[in-house]
Write an enzyme that holds these catalytic residues in place. Structure first.
Site, PDB file in Angstrom:
ATOM      1  N   GLU A 117       3.829 -11.135  -5.103  1.00 53.52           N
ATOM      2  CA  GLU A 117       3.833 -12.123  -6.355  1.00 53.52           C
ATOM      3  C   GLU A 117       3.710 -11.518  -7.776  1.00 53.52           C
ATOM      4  O   GLU A 117       2.467 -11.688  -8.230  1.00 53.52           O
ATOM      5  CB  GLU A 117       1.729 -11.520  -5.995  1.00 53.52           C
ATOM      6  N   GLY A 162       9.200   3.693  -1.476  1.00 54.16           N
ATOM      7  CA  GLY A 162       9.242   5.019  -0.677  1.00 54.16           C
ATOM      8  C   GLY A 162      10.242   5.002   0.837  1.00 54.16           C
ATOM      9  O   GLY A 162      10.736   5.985   1.462  1.00 54.16           O
ATOM     10  N   PHE A 163       9.581   4.623   1.467  1.00 52.60           N
ATOM     11  CA  PHE A 163      10.566   3.667   3.281  1.00 52.60           C
ATOM     12  C   PHE A 163      10.561   2.928   3.117  1.00 52.60           C
ATOM     13  O   PHE A 163      10.709   1.365   2.484  1.00 52.60           O
ATOM     14  CB  PHE A 163       8.922   4.217   3.695  1.00 52.60           C
ATOM     15  N   HIS A 223       7.895  -7.116  -3.696  1.00 57.84           N
ATOM     16  CA  HIS A 223       6.314  -8.469  -4.058  1.00 57.84           C
ATOM     17  C   HIS A 223       6.011  -9.788  -4.115  1.00 57.84           C
ATOM     18  O   HIS A 223       6.639 -10.102  -5.709  1.00 57.84           O
ATOM     19  CB  HIS A 223       5.784  -7.539  -5.133  1.00 57.84           C
ATOM     20  N   GLY A 260       0.979  -0.969   0.289  1.00 55.75           N
ATOM     21  CA  GLY A 260       0.329   0.463  -0.164  1.00 55.75           C
ATOM     22  C   GLY A 260       0.719   1.227   0.214  1.00 55.75           C
ATOM     23  O   GLY A 260       1.683   1.328   0.387  1.00 55.75           O
ATOM     24  N   GLN A 283       6.535  -3.719   7.072  1.00 56.18           N
ATOM     25  CA  GLN A 283       6.326  -1.511   7.764  1.00 56.18           C
ATOM     26  C   GLN A 283       5.915  -1.884   9.026  1.00 56.18           C
ATOM     27  O   GLN A 283       5.881  -1.948   9.701  1.00 56.18           O
ATOM     28  CB  GLN A 283       6.529  -0.385   6.790  1.00 56.18           C
ATOM     29  N   ASN A 314       8.225  -1.960  -4.467  1.00 62.88           N
ATOM     30  CA  ASN A 314       7.682  -0.339  -5.247  1.00 62.88           C
ATOM     31  C   ASN A 314       7.049   0.169  -3.806  1.00 62.88           C
ATOM     32  O   ASN A 314       6.353  -0.209  -3.161  1.00 62.88           O
ATOM     33  CB  ASN A 314       6.161  -0.461  -5.189  1.00 62.88           C
ATOM     34  N   CYS A 331       5.288  -5.619   1.830  1.00 67.97           N
ATOM     35  CA  CYS A 331       5.731  -4.190   1.290  1.00 67.97           C
ATOM     36  C   CYS A 331       4.941  -3.331   2.393  1.00 67.97           C
ATOM     37  O   CYS A 331       5.833  -3.219   3.333  1.00 67.97           O
ATOM     38  CB  CYS A 331       5.014  -3.846  -0.027  1.00 67.97           C
ATOM     39  N   PHE A 332       3.989  -3.087   2.412  1.00 63.42           N
ATOM     40  CA  PHE A 332       3.972  -1.969   3.311  1.00 63.42           C
ATOM     41  C   PHE A 332       3.432  -2.620   4.252  1.00 63.42           C
ATOM     42  O   PHE A 332       3.480  -2.439   5.607  1.00 63.42           O
ATOM     43  CB  PHE A 332       2.330  -1.254   2.971  1.00 63.42           C
TER      44      PHE A 332
END
Length: 375
Positions: free
Chosen positions: A352, A304-305, A350, A232, A264, A302, A260-261
Site C-alpha cells: 500500500e 525490525g523483526f 508494504h 503493526g 510474520q 518498516n 509486514c507484521f
C-alpha cells in the site's frame, strides 16, 4: 512556529553515546528504540504509521518539514513515533496543502524531538552497533549524561514487547468498496495504515477492520471472502493470539493475505521462527526479489523483526507445503511466504506504500484473484 534553536536537547543512546542539538517539536523527555528511516519523502506518513509505536525515528534525509503538515496524508488518527530526530528542519513550510508546520504538529501531539545533530554519524553508529534503546531530553529535562543514561537503561526493550493491541482499533469499522462490491474482507487490525482499506476499496472490496483481540468467531461472523493481516509494531514472538486466529483461517481454507507484521504472523502459523534484525529495514527504497520470477520490486518497508528461512526453500506445514517466496538481496532477509496447498500468502513489505513506490500494488489484485478462486 516558535524558535527553539537555543533550547538545549540531547539524544542519549543505550551504549552511552550522546548527540547534542536543539529542541524540535514538544520539549520534555521521551524513550524508545532508536531506528533510522532512509525515506527522502513521506515524513507525515512515517510519523503516523502505527508500526513505529515506541520508536524514536531518525530521518536520514538532511532536510525535513519542507512541505509542512496537511489534513490528507495521515496514515492513522495520530502520530505514533516516540520521538523524532532530524538534522535540518525547515524554518518555513511551503506547500499548497500545508495547514501547519511539522514542528507545530509535533507540539500539538506532544511528540518530543531533536534537531541540529549529525544524523549521518548517528546512522553509521546504528548500522555498526544496531538499533538500541534511547532517550530524547530537551529543556529542563537535559541534565548530566550519566543521569540521562540511567533513565534510558531503565526503559523497556523492544524484544518481547507486545504492542499491536496498543495501536489497534477498539471497535470494528467498515470501509466500503468503491463502486460495486465484489468481495468482503475481514482485516485484523494489528496497526493498519489508512491506505490499505483504500487500496482494497479501489478493487471493489469492502473491508471490515476488526480489533486485534477479536476471536475466530468474530472473524467468521463477518462472512468474509478473505482475511487480511495488517502491519503493526512489536515483537511477533508475542503475537500468539493472532497466530492462533491465522491457524483457524488456514484450517478453513479461507483466502488470506498478510503484510509486514502480518507476514510474520502467517510465517509463525506455518511453523517458522522469528528473530530481531540488527537495525531493521525502514525506508521506501528497499529492493525485494520474487524467487519464482526473478522480478525485482522497490518497496516501502518498516520492520525490525524477520522470519527465519532460506529464499526459495519449500517446507512442510500442518496445512501442506509452503515456500519462502521473496527475499531482500541486501541481506538475504525473508520478504515473503506462501502456502502452496491452501490459499494464503504474505509479504514483509508494504504494497500500500504511502509513502513509497507502487511496484508491489498488484499484490492486492493477486488477493482479489485468490478470492475469486484463482492462485
Amino acid at each position: 512556529m516558535t524558535d527553539k534553536t537555543k533550547t538545549a536537547a540531547a539524544l542519549v543512546l543505550e551504549d552511552g553515546r550522546v548527540f547534542r542539538g536543539a529542541a524540535f517539536g514538544a520539549t520534555g523527555t521521551t524513550f524508545g528504540e532508536v531506528v533510522f528511516c532512509t525515506a527522502m519523502t513521506g515524513y507525515q506518513e512515517t510519523l503516523t504509521d502505527p508500526s513505529y509505536h515506541r520508536q524514536i525515528v531518525v530521518a536520514t534525509a538532511p532536510q525535513i518539514g519542507n512541505t509542512g503538515w496537511n489534513d490528507e496524508d495521515d496514515e492513522s488518527d495520530r502520530v505514533w513515533v516516540a520521538g523524532y530526530v532530524v538534522r535540518d528542519p525547515a524554518r518555513i513550510p511551503s506547500n499548497w496543502r500545508s495547514t501547519k508546520s511539522l514542528d507545530d504538529a509535533l507540539v500539538d501531539q506532544g511528540v518530543v524531538g531533536i534537531s541540529g545533530i549529525d544524523t549521518r554519524s548517528l546512522t553509521r553508529h546504528l548500522r555498526e552497533r544496531g538499533a538500541m534503546r534511547a532517550g530524547v531530553f530537551s529543556g529542563d529535562a537535559v541534565t548530566d549524561a550519566a543521569a540521562m543514561l540511567a533513565k534510558v537503561t531503565e526503559s523497556p526493550r523492544m524484544a518481547g514487547a507486545e504492542l499491536a493491541s496498543q495501536v489497534s482499533t477498539a471497535q470494528t469499522y467498515v470501509v466500503p468498496a468503491r463502486g460495486e462490491r465484489r468481495f468482503r474482507v475481514a482485516a485484523l487490525d494489528l496497526g493498519i495504515k489508512s491506505n490499505t482499506p483504500r487500496m482494497l476499496a479501489a478493487r471493489g472490496i469492502e473491508t471490515h477492520v476488526l480489533p486485534a483481540n477479536s476471536s475466530l468467531d468474530d472473524l467468521l461472523a463477518v462472512e468474509a471472502d478473505g482475511v487480511f493481516l495488517s502491519n503493526g509494531p512489536g515483537d511477533p514472538a508475542t503475537a500468539d493470539h493472532a497466530v492462533g486466529l491465522t491457524q483457524g483461517i488456514l484450517e478453513r481454507r479461507i483466502p488470506l493475505f498478510g503484510i509486514c507484521f502480518g507476514n510474520q504472523i502467517l510465517g509463525r502459523a506455518l511453523g517458522l521462527g522469528t528473530y530481531k534484525l540488527r537495525y531493521g529495514h525502514r525506508g521506501i527504497n528497499i529492493p525485494v526479489i520474487d524467487v519464482a520470477t526473478g522480478a525485482v520490486a522497490i518497496t516501502a518497508q518498516n520492520h525490525g523483526f524477520a522470519l527465519e528461512g532460506e529464499p526459495g526453500k519449500d517446507f512442510d506445514t500442518p496445512y501442506g507445503r509452503a515456500t519462502v517466496s521473496h527475499f531482500c538481496p541486501n541481506d538475504g532477509c525473508v520478504e515473503g511466504v506462501a502456502a502452496l496447498d491452501v490459499p494464503a500468502f504474505s509479504v514483509q513489505y508494504h504494497p500500500e506504500a504511502a509513502a513509497g513506490p507502487h511496484d508491489a500494488a498488484t499484490l492486492f489484485d493477486r488477493f482479489a484473484t485468490m478470492m475469486e478462486g484463482g492462485n
